[in-house]
Design an enzyme around this catalytic site. Structure first.
Site, PDB file in Angstrom:
ATOM      1  N   ARG A   1      14.761  -2.920   9.151  1.00  0.00           N
ATOM      2  CA  ARG A   1      15.162  -3.843   8.083  1.00  0.00           C
ATOM      3  C   ARG A   1      15.175  -3.160   6.722  1.00  0.00           C
ATOM      4  NH1 ARG A   1      11.221  -6.634  10.723  1.00  0.00           N
ATOM      5  NH2 ARG A   1       9.824  -6.440   8.924  1.00  0.00           N
TER       6      ARG A   1
ATOM      7  N   ASN B   1      -8.264  -2.956  -4.628  1.00  0.00           N
ATOM      8  CA  ASN B   1      -8.129  -2.850  -3.173  1.00  0.00           C
ATOM      9  C   ASN B   1      -6.907  -2.058  -2.736  1.00  0.00           C
ATOM     10  OD1 ASN B   1      -6.999  -5.489  -4.281  1.00  0.00           O
ATOM     11  ND2 ASN B   1      -5.964  -5.424  -2.300  1.00  0.00           N
TER      12      ASN B   1
ATOM     13  N   GLN C   1     -11.896 -11.619  -2.243  1.00  0.00           N
ATOM     14  CA  GLN C   1     -10.825 -10.650  -2.058  1.00  0.00           C
ATOM     15  C   GLN C   1      -9.487 -11.165  -2.586  1.00  0.00           C
ATOM     16  OE1 GLN C   1     -12.914  -9.411   2.123  1.00  0.00           O
ATOM     17  NE2 GLN C   1     -10.807  -8.736   1.863  1.00  0.00           N
TER      18      GLN C   1
ATOM     19  N   HIS D   1     -10.851  -6.584  -5.322  1.00  0.00           N
ATOM     20  CA  HIS D   1     -11.845  -7.243  -4.484  1.00  0.00           C
ATOM     21  C   HIS D   1     -13.199  -7.146  -5.177  1.00  0.00           C
ATOM     22  CE1 HIS D   1      -8.804  -7.571  -1.577  1.00  0.00           C
ATOM     23  NE2 HIS D   1      -9.245  -6.759  -0.633  1.00  0.00           N
TER      24      HIS D   1
ATOM     25  N   VAL E   1       0.837  -1.204   0.000  1.00  0.00           N
ATOM     26  CA  VAL E   1       0.000   0.000   0.000  1.00  0.00           C
ATOM     27  C   VAL E   1       0.868   1.248   0.000  1.00  0.00           C
ATOM     28  CG1 VAL E   1      -1.715   1.312   1.299  1.00  0.00           C
ATOM     29  CG2 VAL E   1      -1.946  -1.161   1.083  1.00  0.00           C
TER      30      VAL E   1
ATOM     31  N   SER F   1      -3.486  -9.613  -2.764  1.00  0.00           N
ATOM     32  CA  SER F   1      -2.711  -8.419  -2.416  1.00  0.00           C
ATOM     33  C   SER F   1      -3.238  -7.751  -1.165  1.00  0.00           C
ATOM     34  CB  SER F   1      -2.699  -7.427  -3.582  1.00  0.00           C
ATOM     35  OG  SER F   1      -4.016  -7.048  -3.941  1.00  0.00           O
ATOM     36  N   GLY F   2      -4.500  -8.047  -0.808  1.00  0.00           N
ATOM     37  CA  GLY F   2      -5.056  -7.511   0.421  1.00  0.00           C
ATOM     38  C   GLY F   2      -4.362  -8.033   1.662  1.00  0.00           C
TER      39      GLY F   2
ATOM     40  N   CYS G   1     -10.666  -2.074   3.246  1.00  0.00           N
ATOM     41  CA  CYS G   1     -10.781  -2.006   1.788  1.00  0.00           C
ATOM     42  C   CYS G   1     -12.154  -2.462   1.296  1.00  0.00           C
ATOM     43  CB  CYS G   1      -9.676  -2.834   1.132  1.00  0.00           C
ATOM     44  SG  CYS G   1      -9.466  -4.485   1.851  1.00  0.00           S
TER      45      CYS G   1
END
Length: 345
Positions: free
Chosen positions: A42, A324, A158, A251, A17, A161-162, A131
């Site tokens: 990281r 989404n 969905q 989605h 995102v 990637s959600g 979303c």
């Protein structure tokens, strides 16, 4: 646009995102004086290009917000709870794309096409809805205004990637394994194989049992509670079943909506065609209806298969699809920022 560009920080800049947030900020020419990219230790030191210029990722700390006007956060709920109060104390307005503050009575939960006025009641934090909730309420709002929504039954489909970048990579690898005749291996993002499968369990809760005592996952409960808050109507009843499917982006939702006043399918279609941020694709005889592929990379919420429910009075069925990562997350957050700082929505 404001006379003075803003000092902007993006929390979770290296995530799925966060990357789309940066893309949308660039596409929409959001007024930025300086940009700070924040992530975990990281990721510190990585370089991300924005408007052709490299920007080094910095480690997120409580001292990261000095001089920052706007924080766009998508780094996880626990991270938001820990760091956003420090950002508010430093004078920033925070738009949070996690579940950390969504149901806090002091924090507005906003979809600019649905309840833009709520954004201005913030005390430093505005929450971005889930979303699946975002695309559903965008389609429900014009029907609610015309005929008062009483009850919604929604089943979601969905995309992976959600669940984040790692989930998308795991899904791709499982599909490769399945095509090679191997048993898809689980690497921690899915409880059952997602390759060529549907999993009726979407939960972000931590613990041995992802289902509540009522049998619903937290994703399903989010859709119920968030819809009522956004629509500002306790009388709207929602029940949801959320399903993860082997789609990369997008989605889809099958929605049955009951209204107080009767609405024909044609009336609903006309209302939705005039609704901001909604595109109607509804000519089934010509195979014209929205799919996840149609919505991927696009900003609108797409609605099709609008039809009257012959089994009940004052009920309609519709199929609602959105990207989404864009409208379901990053775009909605940037639109809230535009609403607050530039006067647009």
């Amino acid at each position: 646009m404001p006379s003075d560009p803003l000092n902007v920080a993006v929390m979770g800049a290296t995530g799925a995102v966060g990357g789309v947030m940066l893309q949308i900020l660039e596409e929409r020419d959001f007024p930025i004086a300086s940009l700070k990219l924040l992530a975990s230790s990281r990721s510190a030191g990585k370089t991300i290009a924005f408007k052709g210029e490299p920007h080094a990722v910095e480690e997120l700390t409580e001292d990261s917000f000095e001089g920052i006007d706007l924080v766009l956060s998508s780094a996880g709920g626990s991270i938001s709870k820990r760091f956003l109060p420090a950002a508010v104390k430093a004078g920033a307005v925070c738009i949070d794309n996690t579940s950390a503050f969504r149901m806090d009575d002091q924090v507005p939960l906003v979809v600019p096409e649905v309840n833009p006025h709520a954004a201005f009641n913030h005390k430093g934090i505005v929450a971005n809805p889930n979303c699946s909730t975002i695309q559903m309420v965008a389609a429900l709002k014009p029907l609610h205004d015309a005929a008062r929504v009483k009850r919604v039954v929604v089943s979601t489909f969905q995309g992976v990637s959600g669940a984040g970048t790692q989930a998308s990579e795991e899904a791709k690898e499982q599909i490769r394994e399945a095509l090679d005749g191997k048993e898809p291996s689980l690497r921690g993002k899915f409880v059952r194989p997602i390759a060529f499968n549907c999993i009726p369990q979407i939960s972000h809760s931590v613990g041995s049992n992802p289902f509540g005592l009522d049998g619903y996952t937290d994703e399903e409960t989010k859709m119920t509670r968030e819809t009522v808050k956004i629509m500002e109507d306790e009388n709207v009843k929602v029940t949801a079943t959320t399903v993860r499917v082997p789609v990369l982006v997008g989605h889809s939702e099958s929605i049955n909506v009951e209204t107080e006043k009767p609405l024909t399918a044609e009336q609903a279609r006309e209302l939705l065609e005039r609704a901001p941020g909604v595109t109607v694709m509804d000519d089934p005889a010509k195979n014209r209806y929205p799919t996840a592929i149609d919505a991927a990379g696009r900003d609108d919420v797409f609605v099709g298969r609008i039809r009257e429910d012959a089994s009940a009075d004052n009920c309609l069925n519709m199929w609602v699809v959105a990207d989404n990562l864009r409208k379901g997350a990053a775009l909605n957050a940037v639109q809230i920022a535009e609403l607050l700082f530039t006067g647009s929505k």
